[in-house]
Scaffold this motif. Sequence first.
Motif, mmCIF file in Angstrom:
data_model
loop_
_atom_site.group_PDB
_atom_site.id
_atom_site.type_symbol
_atom_site.label_atom_id
_atom_site.label_comp_id
_atom_site.label_asym_id
_atom_site.label_seq_id
_atom_site.Cartn_x
_atom_site.Cartn_y
_atom_site.Cartn_z
ATOM 1 N N THR A 12 34.714 28.590 78.757
ATOM 2 C CA THR A 12 35.900 28.424 77.922
ATOM 3 C C THR A 12 36.375 26.982 77.935
ATOM 4 O OG1 THR A 12 36.582 30.702 78.392
ATOM 5 C CG2 THR A 12 38.264 29.203 77.537
ATOM 6 N N VAL A 13 36.644 26.456 76.756
ATOM 7 C CA VAL A 13 37.140 25.091 76.600
ATOM 8 C C VAL A 13 38.497 25.145 75.891
ATOM 9 C CG1 VAL A 13 36.751 22.873 75.446
ATOM 10 C CG2 VAL A 13 34.851 24.054 76.570
ATOM 11 N N ILE A 14 39.469 24.394 76.402
ATOM 12 C CA ILE A 14 40.766 24.274 75.743
ATOM 13 C C ILE A 14 40.782 23.013 74.887
ATOM 14 C CG2 ILE A 14 43.253 23.909 76.056
ATOM 15 C CD1 ILE A 14 43.109 25.529 78.607
ATOM 16 N N LEU A 15 41.162 23.166 73.629
ATOM 17 C CA LEU A 15 41.356 22.036 72.735
ATOM 18 C C LEU A 15 42.842 21.950 72.378
ATOM 19 C CD1 LEU A 15 38.326 22.490 70.279
ATOM 20 C CD2 LEU A 15 38.436 21.137 72.385
ATOM 21 N N ILE A 16 43.383 20.732 72.398
ATOM 22 C CA ILE A 16 44.783 20.500 72.052
ATOM 23 C C ILE A 16 44.811 19.648 70.792
ATOM 24 C CG2 ILE A 16 47.004 19.611 72.842
ATOM 25 C CD1 ILE A 16 45.970 19.885 75.717
ATOM 26 N N PRO A 17 44.820 20.281 69.609
ATOM 27 C CA PRO A 17 44.844 19.489 68.365
ATOM 28 C C PRO A 17 46.214 18.843 68.184
ATOM 29 C CG PRO A 17 44.981 21.822 67.864
ATOM 30 C CD PRO A 17 44.778 21.723 69.344
ATOM 31 N N ALA A 18 46.221 17.590 67.806
ATOM 32 C CA ALA A 18 47.481 16.854 67.643
ATOM 33 C C ALA A 18 47.336 15.880 66.483
ATOM 34 C CB ALA A 18 47.828 16.105 68.924
ATOM 35 N N ARG A 19 48.312 15.910 65.581
ATOM 36 C CA ARG A 19 48.311 14.960 64.470
ATOM 37 C C ARG A 19 49.644 14.233 64.438
ATOM 38 N NH1 ARG A 19 49.389 17.995 58.729
ATOM 39 N NH2 ARG A 19 51.047 19.391 59.433
ATOM 40 N N TYR A 20 49.608 13.022 63.928
ATOM 41 C CA TYR A 20 50.816 12.208 63.866
ATOM 42 C C TYR A 20 51.637 12.534 62.620
ATOM 43 C CZ TYR A 20 53.771 8.128 64.647
ATOM 44 O OH TYR A 20 54.843 7.309 64.899
ATOM 45 N N ALA A 21 50.938 12.829 61.522
ATOM 46 C CA ALA A 21 51.597 12.944 60.217
ATOM 47 C C ALA A 21 52.119 14.345 59.951
ATOM 48 C CB ALA A 21 50.637 12.530 59.119
ATOM 49 N N TYR A 43 40.463 19.070 76.218
ATOM 50 C CA TYR A 43 40.446 17.854 75.413
ATOM 51 C C TYR A 43 41.664 17.801 74.489
ATOM 52 C CZ TYR A 43 35.413 17.838 76.514
ATOM 53 O OH TYR A 43 34.199 17.852 77.160
ATOM 54 N N VAL A 44 42.224 16.620 74.320
ATOM 55 C CA VAL A 44 43.136 16.347 73.208
ATOM 56 C C VAL A 44 42.257 16.000 72.010
ATOM 57 C CG1 VAL A 44 44.886 14.764 72.293
ATOM 58 C CG2 VAL A 44 45.052 15.587 74.662
ATOM 59 N N VAL A 45 42.543 16.621 70.866
ATOM 60 C CA VAL A 45 41.725 16.431 69.667
ATOM 61 C C VAL A 45 42.613 15.843 68.576
ATOM 62 C CG1 VAL A 45 40.181 17.543 68.018
ATOM 63 C CG2 VAL A 45 40.372 18.453 70.337
ATOM 64 N N THR A 46 42.286 14.652 68.121
ATOM 65 C CA THR A 46 43.158 13.967 67.170
ATOM 66 C C THR A 46 42.360 13.031 66.274
ATOM 67 O OG1 THR A 46 45.198 12.655 66.980
ATOM 68 C CG2 THR A 46 43.658 12.029 68.726
ATOM 69 N N ASP A 47 43.009 12.597 65.194
ATOM 70 C CA ASP A 47 42.420 11.579 64.321
ATOM 71 C C ASP A 47 43.225 10.287 64.399
ATOM 72 O OD1 ASP A 47 44.715 12.576 63.098
ATOM 73 O OD2 ASP A 47 43.960 12.224 61.071
ATOM 74 N N ASP A 48 44.225 10.253 65.295
ATOM 75 C CA ASP A 48 45.170 9.148 65.315
ATOM 76 C C ASP A 48 45.016 8.324 66.599
ATOM 77 O OD1 ASP A 48 47.975 8.394 63.813
ATOM 78 O OD2 ASP A 48 48.030 7.950 65.952
ATOM 79 N N ASP A 49 44.820 7.019 66.438
ATOM 80 C CA ASP A 49 44.607 6.154 67.593
ATOM 81 C C ASP A 49 45.825 6.083 68.500
ATOM 82 O OD1 ASP A 49 41.991 5.530 66.919
ATOM 83 O OD2 ASP A 49 42.559 3.771 65.733
#
Length: 260
Positions: free
Chosen positions: A3-12, A52-58
Amino acid sequence: MKTVILIPARYASTRYPGKPLAELTQRDGTRKTLIQMTWEAALQVPDIAATYVVTDDDRIADAARGFGADVLMTSSEARNGTERCAEALAQIDADLIVNLQGDAPLTPPWFLTALIERMANDADAQVATPVLRCDAKTYAMFVEDRKADRVGGTTAVFDRNRHGLYFSKEVIPYIDPGKLPDPIPVFHHVGVYAYRPEALRAYTGWPEGELERREGLEQLRFLENGATVACVEVDARGRLFWELNNPADVPRIEAVLREA
C-alpha cells in the motif's frame, strides 16, 4: 497488499488559492502548513510501503522536500486528486493506492486502516472511502455553511451493502429541522480514497460526468460509470473531524488543534 499513500496537492484551488501552504496554529503556538500536517498524519498509518506528496507546483514541492517529504511531480493537466494519483501511478509499484488529500490534516490513521482492511475483504469494491455519522455539532456546521451559501463538506448516502449511491455538497438526506432524530442519519464523507490500480487506470479513460461536473466531486465519476465505491463507516473516537475547504474553516480546525 503493498500500500502506498499519495497526497495530491495543487496550488490553484478555486475556493482557496495556495491552500496547501496555508499555515495553521498548533496547540503549542507554532505554525505548520496544511501540507506538512497532512504528511505527518500519513506517517501515523502503519504498514505503508511509501508516502509521497504529489503535485505539479514547485512551491509545494519545495515546501514538502523542506520538511522531509518524498515528492512525485505530475503535469498540470490533472483536474482533481484522483486524476493526479492516476498520473502518479506510472511512477510507483503498489497493489493499493490511498489518496489522502492535502486538505484533511485531522484525518486519524485508523480511518485509512479501515479502508485498507475493507479493500482486503471486499472483492467487489473497486474504491473505498470513509463516512462518518454526523453528531449534532457537525450537522450544525453543515447547515450553517449551506445557509451562508458556502460550499463546505460533503455528505454520502449508500445502500444496505454500504456501497455508495450518491455524494453531494448538499446535506442529504433531507431532515425536517423541527424533528432532528437521534442518531442523525447524515453521513459526512471523508475525502480519502483507497483504489485498486485498475480502477485508477479506468478513471482516466472516462470523460468527466454531468454529476461530477455539477457537484465538483471527483468520486461521482466512478458511480456514473458503474464502479463500486465502498463506504466504510468510521468512528472519530470523540474527535471533531473537518476538512479545510474554505478560509472560514481555518478557525474551526485550529480550535480542534487547541483541544487535542
